[in-house]
Design a protein around this motif. Structure first.
Motif, PDB file in Angstrom:
ATOM      1  N   THR A   1       2.004  -1.072  -6.512  1.00 28.91           N
ATOM      2  CA  THR A   1       0.879  -0.423  -5.824  1.00 28.91           C
ATOM      3  C   THR A   1       0.416   0.834  -6.530  1.00 28.91           C
ATOM      4  O   THR A   1      -0.665   1.330  -6.255  1.00 28.91           O
ATOM      5  CB  THR A   1       1.272  -0.042  -4.370  1.00 28.91           C
ATOM      6  OG1 THR A   1       2.350   0.869  -4.406  1.00 28.91           O
ATOM      7  CG2 THR A   1       1.616  -1.275  -3.564  1.00 28.91           C
TER       8      THR A   1
ATOM      9  N   ARG B   1       3.901  -1.014   5.429  1.00 31.65           N
ATOM     10  CA  ARG B   1       4.711  -2.162   5.032  1.00 31.65           C
ATOM     11  C   ARG B   1       6.028  -1.733   4.400  1.00 31.65           C
ATOM     12  O   ARG B   1       7.089  -2.271   4.716  1.00 31.65           O
ATOM     13  CB  ARG B   1       3.923  -3.050   4.055  1.00 31.65           C
ATOM     14  CG  ARG B   1       2.710  -3.694   4.713  1.00 31.65           C
ATOM     15  CD  ARG B   1       1.976  -4.595   3.761  1.00 31.65           C
ATOM     16  NE  ARG B   1       2.824  -5.749   3.485  1.00 31.65           N
ATOM     17  CZ  ARG B   1       2.727  -6.486   2.382  1.00 31.65           C
ATOM     18  NH1 ARG B   1       1.849  -6.190   1.455  1.00 31.65           N
ATOM     19  NH2 ARG B   1       3.518  -7.518   2.194  1.00 31.65           N
TER      20      ARG B   1
ATOM     21  N   ASP C   1       2.816  -8.793   6.887  1.00 32.25           N
ATOM     22  CA  ASP C   1       1.391  -8.718   7.213  1.00 32.25           C
ATOM     23  C   ASP C   1       0.670  -7.897   6.146  1.00 32.25           C
ATOM     24  O   ASP C   1       0.710  -6.672   6.147  1.00 32.25           O
ATOM     25  CB  ASP C   1       1.212  -8.091   8.594  1.00 32.25           C
ATOM     26  CG  ASP C   1      -0.226  -8.098   9.051  1.00 32.25           C
ATOM     27  OD1 ASP C   1      -1.121  -8.509   8.275  1.00 32.25           O
ATOM     28  OD2 ASP C   1      -0.466  -7.684  10.199  1.00 32.25           O
ATOM     29  N   ALA C   2      -0.002  -8.575   5.246  1.00 34.12           N
ATOM     30  CA  ALA C   2      -0.660  -7.907   4.115  1.00 34.12           C
ATOM     31  C   ALA C   2      -1.836  -7.037   4.546  1.00 34.12           C
ATOM     32  O   ALA C   2      -2.317  -6.221   3.760  1.00 34.12           O
ATOM     33  CB  ALA C   2      -1.122  -8.943   3.101  1.00 34.12           C
ATOM     34  N   SER C   3      -2.287  -7.176   5.785  1.00 34.77           N
ATOM     35  CA  SER C   3      -3.397  -6.337   6.247  1.00 34.77           C
ATOM     36  C   SER C   3      -2.946  -4.924   6.600  1.00 34.77           C
ATOM     37  O   SER C   3      -3.773  -4.026   6.741  1.00 34.77           O
ATOM     38  CB  SER C   3      -4.087  -6.979   7.460  1.00 34.77           C
ATOM     39  OG  SER C   3      -3.230  -6.970   8.590  1.00 34.77           O
ATOM     40  N   ASN C   4      -1.637  -4.716   6.733  1.00 38.78           N
ATOM     41  CA  ASN C   4      -1.115  -3.370   6.993  1.00 38.78           C
ATOM     42  C   ASN C   4      -1.194  -2.529   5.724  1.00 38.78           C
ATOM     43  O   ASN C   4      -1.071  -3.052   4.616  1.00 38.78           O
ATOM     44  CB  ASN C   4       0.351  -3.433   7.456  1.00 38.78           C
ATOM     45  CG  ASN C   4       0.487  -3.915   8.868  1.00 38.78           C
ATOM     46  OD1 ASN C   4      -0.309  -3.583   9.724  1.00 38.78           O
ATOM     47  ND2 ASN C   4       1.511  -4.711   9.118  1.00 38.78           N
ATOM     48  N   PRO C   5      -1.375  -1.219   5.873  1.00 43.81           N
ATOM     49  CA  PRO C   5      -1.355  -0.344   4.683  1.00 43.81           C
ATOM     50  C   PRO C   5      -0.002  -0.425   3.975  1.00 43.81           C
ATOM     51  O   PRO C   5       1.030  -0.715   4.589  1.00 43.81           O
ATOM     52  CB  PRO C   5      -1.571   1.055   5.269  1.00 43.81           C
ATOM     53  CG  PRO C   5      -2.155   0.842   6.617  1.00 43.81           C
ATOM     54  CD  PRO C   5      -1.645  -0.482   7.097  1.00 43.81           C
ATOM     55  N   ASP C   6      -0.030  -0.166   2.682  1.00 45.72           N
ATOM     56  CA  ASP C   6       1.190  -0.247   1.872  1.00 45.72           C
ATOM     57  C   ASP C   6       2.317   0.619   2.425  1.00 45.72           C
ATOM     58  O   ASP C   6       3.466   0.203   2.462  1.00 45.72           O
ATOM     59  CB  ASP C   6       0.905   0.165   0.427  1.00 45.72           C
ATOM     60  CG  ASP C   6      -0.040  -0.785  -0.271  1.00 45.72           C
ATOM     61  OD1 ASP C   6      -0.095  -1.965   0.131  1.00 45.72           O
ATOM     62  OD2 ASP C   6      -0.712  -0.352  -1.213  1.00 45.72           O
TER      63      ASP C   6
END
Length: 80
Positions: free
Chosen positions: A78, A43, A35-40
């Motif tokens: 990141t 994740r 889920d790319a909407s989660n913070p790095d």
């Protein structure tokens, strides 16, 4: 004899439910990672836990290494 059968049946039932819970947990960790909407940080923590979940890294060391490389590549990208 009845106590042994009861104990065996209870052990099987508990093992079954624990395996279902373990599968759900690893699926949840993988879903968080994807889920790319989660913070790095969330994740990366999910991927790290997925790699180490249920002795995955010991059972499938080659696959765990591939996931670890994904983890490292993503962390480097990141710049955090």
């Amino acid at each position: 004899m009845i106590n042994r059968i009861t104990a065996t049946a209870c052990t099987i039932v508990v093992a079954f439910f624990l395996s279902i819970e373990a599968e759900a947990s690893s699926d949840s960790l993988w879903a968080i990672w994807n889920d790319a909407s989660n913070p790095d940080t969330v994740r990366l923590k999910a991927l790290d836990e997925f790699i180490h979940f249920d002795n995955f890294s010991r059972t499938y060391p080659d696959t765990a290494l591939q996931y670890a490389e994904i983890f490292l590549d993503y962390a480097r990208s990141t710049h955090d």
